[in-house]
Design a protein around this motif. Sequence first.
Motif, PDB file in Angstrom:
ATOM      1  N   LYS A 264      45.372  15.989 -57.597  1.00  0.00           N
ATOM      2  CA  LYS A 264      44.768  15.701 -56.294  1.00  0.00           C
ATOM      3  C   LYS A 264      45.027  14.280 -55.798  1.00  0.00           C
ATOM      4  O   LYS A 264      44.988  14.034 -54.600  1.00  0.00           O
ATOM      5  CB  LYS A 264      43.240  15.867 -56.403  1.00  0.00           C
ATOM      6  CG  LYS A 264      42.772  17.257 -56.768  1.00  0.00           C
ATOM      7  CD  LYS A 264      42.748  18.162 -55.559  1.00  0.00           C
ATOM      8  CE  LYS A 264      41.955  19.428 -55.851  1.00  0.00           C
ATOM      9  NZ  LYS A 264      41.793  20.235 -54.623  1.00  0.00           N
ATOM     10  N   ASN A 265      45.235  13.317 -56.706  1.00  0.00           N
ATOM     11  CA  ASN A 265      45.139  11.916 -56.273  1.00  0.00           C
ATOM     12  C   ASN A 265      46.470  11.298 -55.858  1.00  0.00           C
ATOM     13  O   ASN A 265      46.561  10.080 -55.728  1.00  0.00           O
ATOM     14  CB  ASN A 265      44.449  11.066 -57.350  1.00  0.00           C
ATOM     15  CG  ASN A 265      45.249  10.977 -58.636  1.00  0.00           C
ATOM     16  OD1 ASN A 265      46.417  11.352 -58.672  1.00  0.00           O
ATOM     17  ND2 ASN A 265      44.633  10.477 -59.693  1.00  0.00           N
ATOM     18  N   PHE A 266      47.502  12.115 -55.612  1.00  0.00           N
ATOM     19  CA  PHE A 266      48.786  11.569 -55.165  1.00  0.00           C
ATOM     20  C   PHE A 266      48.811  11.360 -53.657  1.00  0.00           C
ATOM     21  O   PHE A 266      49.772  10.775 -53.135  1.00  0.00           O
ATOM     22  CB  PHE A 266      49.933  12.497 -55.604  1.00  0.00           C
ATOM     23  CG  PHE A 266      49.784  13.911 -55.115  1.00  0.00           C
ATOM     24  CD1 PHE A 266      50.336  14.293 -53.912  1.00  0.00           C
ATOM     25  CD2 PHE A 266      49.078  14.841 -55.848  1.00  0.00           C
ATOM     26  CE1 PHE A 266      50.191  15.595 -53.440  1.00  0.00           C
ATOM     27  CE2 PHE A 266      48.935  16.148 -55.400  1.00  0.00           C
ATOM     28  CZ  PHE A 266      49.484  16.524 -54.195  1.00  0.00           C
ATOM     29  N   GLY A 267      47.776  11.809 -52.947  1.00  0.00           N
ATOM     30  CA  GLY A 267      47.717  11.590 -51.514  1.00  0.00           C
ATOM     31  C   GLY A 267      46.670  12.466 -50.858  1.00  0.00           C
ATOM     32  O   GLY A 267      46.518  13.642 -51.223  1.00  0.00           O
ATOM     33  N   THR A 268      45.929  11.906 -49.930  1.00  0.00           N
ATOM     34  CA  THR A 268      44.922  12.636 -49.161  1.00  0.00           C
ATOM     35  C   THR A 268      45.039  12.122 -47.735  1.00  0.00           C
ATOM     36  O   THR A 268      44.949  10.911 -47.510  1.00  0.00           O
ATOM     37  CB  THR A 268      43.502  12.363 -49.711  1.00  0.00           C
ATOM     38  OG1 THR A 268      43.470  12.690 -51.099  1.00  0.00           O
ATOM     39  CG2 THR A 268      42.453  13.163 -48.959  1.00  0.00           C
ATOM     40  N   THR A 269      45.270  13.019 -46.784  1.00  0.00           N
ATOM     41  CA  THR A 269      45.557  12.597 -45.412  1.00  0.00           C
ATOM     42  C   THR A 269      44.338  12.740 -44.516  1.00  0.00           C
ATOM     43  O   THR A 269      43.652  13.763 -44.565  1.00  0.00           O
ATOM     44  CB  THR A 269      46.729  13.418 -44.838  1.00  0.00           C
ATOM     45  OG1 THR A 269      47.866  13.285 -45.697  1.00  0.00           O
ATOM     46  CG2 THR A 269      47.103  12.921 -43.448  1.00  0.00           C
ATOM     47  N   LEU A 270      44.080  11.715 -43.708  1.00  0.00           N
ATOM     48  CA  LEU A 270      42.968  11.721 -42.757  1.00  0.00           C
ATOM     49  C   LEU A 270      43.495  11.625 -41.340  1.00  0.00           C
ATOM     50  O   LEU A 270      44.453  10.889 -41.078  1.00  0.00           O
ATOM     51  CB  LEU A 270      42.063  10.511 -43.007  1.00  0.00           C
ATOM     52  CG  LEU A 270      41.143  10.607 -44.219  1.00  0.00           C
ATOM     53  CD1 LEU A 270      40.708   9.216 -44.656  1.00  0.00           C
ATOM     54  CD2 LEU A 270      39.926  11.461 -43.873  1.00  0.00           C
ATOM     55  N   SER A 271      42.843  12.323 -40.416  1.00  0.00           N
ATOM     56  CA  SER A 271      43.158  12.106 -39.007  1.00  0.00           C
ATOM     57  C   SER A 271      42.659  10.721 -38.604  1.00  0.00           C
ATOM     58  O   SER A 271      41.683  10.217 -39.159  1.00  0.00           O
ATOM     59  CB  SER A 271      42.514  13.194 -38.148  1.00  0.00           C
ATOM     60  OG  SER A 271      41.120  13.237 -38.336  1.00  0.00           O
ATOM     61  N   PRO A 272      43.335  10.070 -37.651  1.00  0.00           N
ATOM     62  CA  PRO A 272      43.003   8.667 -37.371  1.00  0.00           C
ATOM     63  C   PRO A 272      41.665   8.458 -36.680  1.00  0.00           C
ATOM     64  O   PRO A 272      41.060   7.398 -36.807  1.00  0.00           O
ATOM     65  CB  PRO A 272      44.149   8.197 -36.473  1.00  0.00           C
ATOM     66  CG  PRO A 272      44.773   9.424 -35.933  1.00  0.00           C
ATOM     67  CD  PRO A 272      44.533  10.518 -36.923  1.00  0.00           C
ATOM     68  N   TRP A 273      41.194   9.444 -35.935  1.00  0.00           N
ATOM     69  CA  TRP A 273      39.995   9.252 -35.110  1.00  0.00           C
ATOM     70  C   TRP A 273      38.740   9.677 -35.869  1.00  0.00           C
ATOM     71  O   TRP A 273      38.736  10.718 -36.515  1.00  0.00           O
ATOM     72  CB  TRP A 273      40.103  10.066 -33.819  1.00  0.00           C
ATOM     73  CG  TRP A 273      41.268   9.670 -32.974  1.00  0.00           C
ATOM     74  CD1 TRP A 273      42.454  10.331 -32.865  1.00  0.00           C
ATOM     75  CD2 TRP A 273      41.372   8.513 -32.144  1.00  0.00           C
ATOM     76  NE1 TRP A 273      43.301   9.667 -32.012  1.00  0.00           N
ATOM     77  CE2 TRP A 273      42.659   8.540 -31.548  1.00  0.00           C
ATOM     78  CE3 TRP A 273      40.518   7.458 -31.830  1.00  0.00           C
ATOM     79  CZ2 TRP A 273      43.101   7.552 -30.673  1.00  0.00           C
ATOM     80  CZ3 TRP A 273      40.951   6.476 -30.957  1.00  0.00           C
ATOM     81  CH2 TRP A 273      42.226   6.525 -30.386  1.00  0.00           C
ATOM     82  N   ILE A 274      37.695   8.912 -35.736  1.00  0.00           N
ATOM     83  CA  ILE A 274      36.377   9.332 -36.237  1.00  0.00           C
ATOM     84  C   ILE A 274      35.545   9.773 -35.038  1.00  0.00           C
ATOM     85  O   ILE A 274      35.204   8.957 -34.166  1.00  0.00           O
ATOM     86  CB  ILE A 274      35.640   8.205 -36.978  1.00  0.00           C
ATOM     87  CG1 ILE A 274      36.509   7.669 -38.122  1.00  0.00           C
ATOM     88  CG2 ILE A 274      34.307   8.721 -37.514  1.00  0.00           C
ATOM     89  CD1 ILE A 274      35.825   6.570 -38.928  1.00  0.00           C
ATOM     90  N   VAL A 275      35.244  11.071 -34.982  1.00  0.00           N
ATOM     91  CA  VAL A 275      34.355  11.613 -33.953  1.00  0.00           C
ATOM     92  C   VAL A 275      32.928  11.460 -34.470  1.00  0.00           C
ATOM     93  O   VAL A 275      32.615  11.881 -35.583  1.00  0.00           O
ATOM     94  CB  VAL A 275      34.702  13.079 -33.662  1.00  0.00           C
ATOM     95  CG1 VAL A 275      33.659  13.710 -32.743  1.00  0.00           C
ATOM     96  CG2 VAL A 275      36.101  13.162 -33.033  1.00  0.00           C
TER      97      VAL A 275
END
Lengths: 440, 440
Positions: A264-275
Amino acid sequence: MNALDFTHDPAAQSWVLSANAADSDFPLQNLPYARARKAGSQQDWRVVVAIGDQALDLALAATQGKWSSAIQVLLDPLARGDLNSLMAQPAASRRSLRQALFEALREGSAQQTRLQSALVAQSDLEFALPARVGDYTDFYAGIHHAVAVGKLFRPDNPLLPNYKWVPIGYHGRASSLVVSGTPVRRPWGQRKGPQDETPQFLPSQRLDHELELGLWVAQGNALGHPIPIQQAEEHLFGLSLLNDWSARDIQPWEYQPLGPFLAKNFGTTLSPWIVTLEALAPFRCPQERAAEDPQPLPYLKSTGNEAAGGIDLHLEVWLHTAAQRAAGRPAVRVAFSNMRHMYWTAAQLLTHHASNGCNMQPGDLLGTGTLSGPTPEQAGSLLELTFGGKQLIDLGDGETRTFLQDGDELSLRAYAERPGARRIGLGPCTGLIQPALPAI
Amino acid sequence: MNALDFTHDPAAQSWVLSANAADSDFPLQNLPYARARKAGSQQDWRVVVAIGDQALDLALAATQGKWSSAIQVLLDPLARGDLNSLMAQPAASRRSLRQALFEALREGSAQQTRLQSALVAQSDLEFALPARVGDYTDFYAGIHHAVAVGKLFRPDNPLLPNYKWVPIGYHGRASSLVVSGTPVRRPWGQRKGPQDETPQFLPSQRLDHELELGLWVAQGNALGHPIPIQQAEEHLFGLSLLNDWSARDIQPWEYQPLGPFLAKNFGTTLSPWIVTLEALAPFRCPQERAAEDPQPLPYLKSTGNEAAGGIDLHLEVWLHTAAQRAAGRPAVRVAFSNMRHMYWTAAQLLTHHASNGCNMQPGDLLGTGTLSGPTPEQAGSLLELTFGGKQLIDLGDGETRTFLQDGDELSLRAYAERPGARRIGLGPCTGLIQPALPAI
């Protein structure tokens, strides 16, 4: 956090005209935060607010706009790119900033001439992670995912006995969180199939996505002091899409007895905006529980939870292969689901996490776990969609998939809509799979 | 990192006379780093170096001492309390600073008059965590612990099949790391005994310590790019004692399928000093493997490992109860062990962690896992010492224990000694158990 005010008026329009398009993710009623700068520049990161296809640069807005002193104090650290400082503020302050930005960007605002030059086209920006993440925890609150994955191993008894009592979670890796658009390198890892005498170290052949949301912690708690369930939502800032990339061949060999690690820890992607949770107030819905489910233990029970503990947020997974891109063909939607399928509410996840005194800090991130829906086409991972890699997904034009191939681009999308409210969206969460590096 | 140089000369003496006592943890040959300030002051934290019962305040030493420009560049961020900056330096730079400090503090140094006033008695200091920890990972490299705990659940087959192939680890919680001396609050948590129909939420009744070492990461690696085993030790800075407090009644109910969570993350105590790998060079020893153990997979194999992958570091666990303190009776040593009992070397842990491309950062912390020895009295936890709480430990004067009681003070200690080398120690890692808070 569920209270509606004038910022939720569906009829309100912005002087930024692109925000008034019916299909915009970012109308005046949304106002999510990100950290960004002019693409390719060496500018310091600054906090920006999305409005239509534009972003209000708070480094410029803080000096060019006219703000009350209370709002100016909130804006100054944002102008320096520090969103964690706003997360650390009381909920009332966060709400007052939302209201001030709403009024400044509303059609007819006296601020229009002052703020016009503080707008930047989103297409001209590059993004950082929206906040400094101290600790990242990943939960397992998607019960349909837990059942579907459990069925692969225990067809008759898919859910473990603790599932409906304990919000199951584990610690993730903060350093490898990346923002949408960052390529994801196929990882190497140990695996051992049932036929193998000894394990092998090879590039993963079962690379998968997981459709999740990331909940951002607002104000923290002191070590040793829990967060009562009634106060939990005041400690939550908002949410982003989160793709918990997973190597399904590494996981089964490594995870006993201490849980997932290199899978799991090779990468986790987040969208840039926090709603923000404020923006999501019109879309609250009841917590989804079956009649036979046990009542939560008292520390996880609040009267508001049953009625409006959930969030009705539509989720989608899109796959765009290298062949599709080369041929000019569009991406294919491989799954859809909804945040309302969480067994535990966001408030319950946070309260449980702090129930032993574990200290939360502004900018900490809580993944929800994979948010699959109840039917097979609502599965939030390829592991589920392909029944453990046994059934091909047909992408059309002769292409199929079990797991992700090099060159695949995977995007998560999310939006909320209902009659009587303005539709809002989260913006995409995208990653392109790069081939594994040569052996070390 | 194993090379010996003049800083390991056992005959070298310091002009700080307390450093020359044969039983000092901090002779001239040690020179560990911490972050500290005058106790009760509002000073900024600064990096200090232990010498005897004194500490060299690098904020003062940087300006009062006479240093080469290469050393001055290394000292300036330390003077501002930033030890992570030194961790980020190449191993050669870290070694050159050790050599410069050794020469400055050595008997007959021309720096004595300049640095005399940069010394502070350690007893006048309060300590912070020695570095900013981005991510904290806890491994399970103590094979005797893994066997002893496994036996409680699977007497005939205690070790899982992956143990001798995969360095098992999981992510811990960075926010609840605390420095030695910080009280530890007894946590609440869900538990469900075999007789209970439903779980209960109560203060833990099976609170335990775990005897571990914390390995500090030096230079990091870029996301996606592994750390070859031959280079791994260059990426390690040093080590501290680590007590991984554990709630044994919370753990069994919560840990399936994703691993330990609230049973562990309510607090983890570190000793304040980081003893560098350079200081430990005289105490390297062969990796401890049985003849029948499998060879590590190639990515975890290096020719140096077999001969000197281990560290011969003596470990002890001391318990001082409230009754003992009230009666003026001394603490009791409840266990002893040695770091050499790690099944995986420090280099193997780091290389495995980064083998999928997971990015390490300076100041990241890797716990070794509980370092029990092969015999029952060498057990690094009460779970093992009491055979799962079934056998009382006799503390003398009518006191017994299975698990920790409120008011108990638990200390870990460590030192290395062998003929031909100067004995060095780590300094204690201590925590006092406070009663649980009232129900929320």
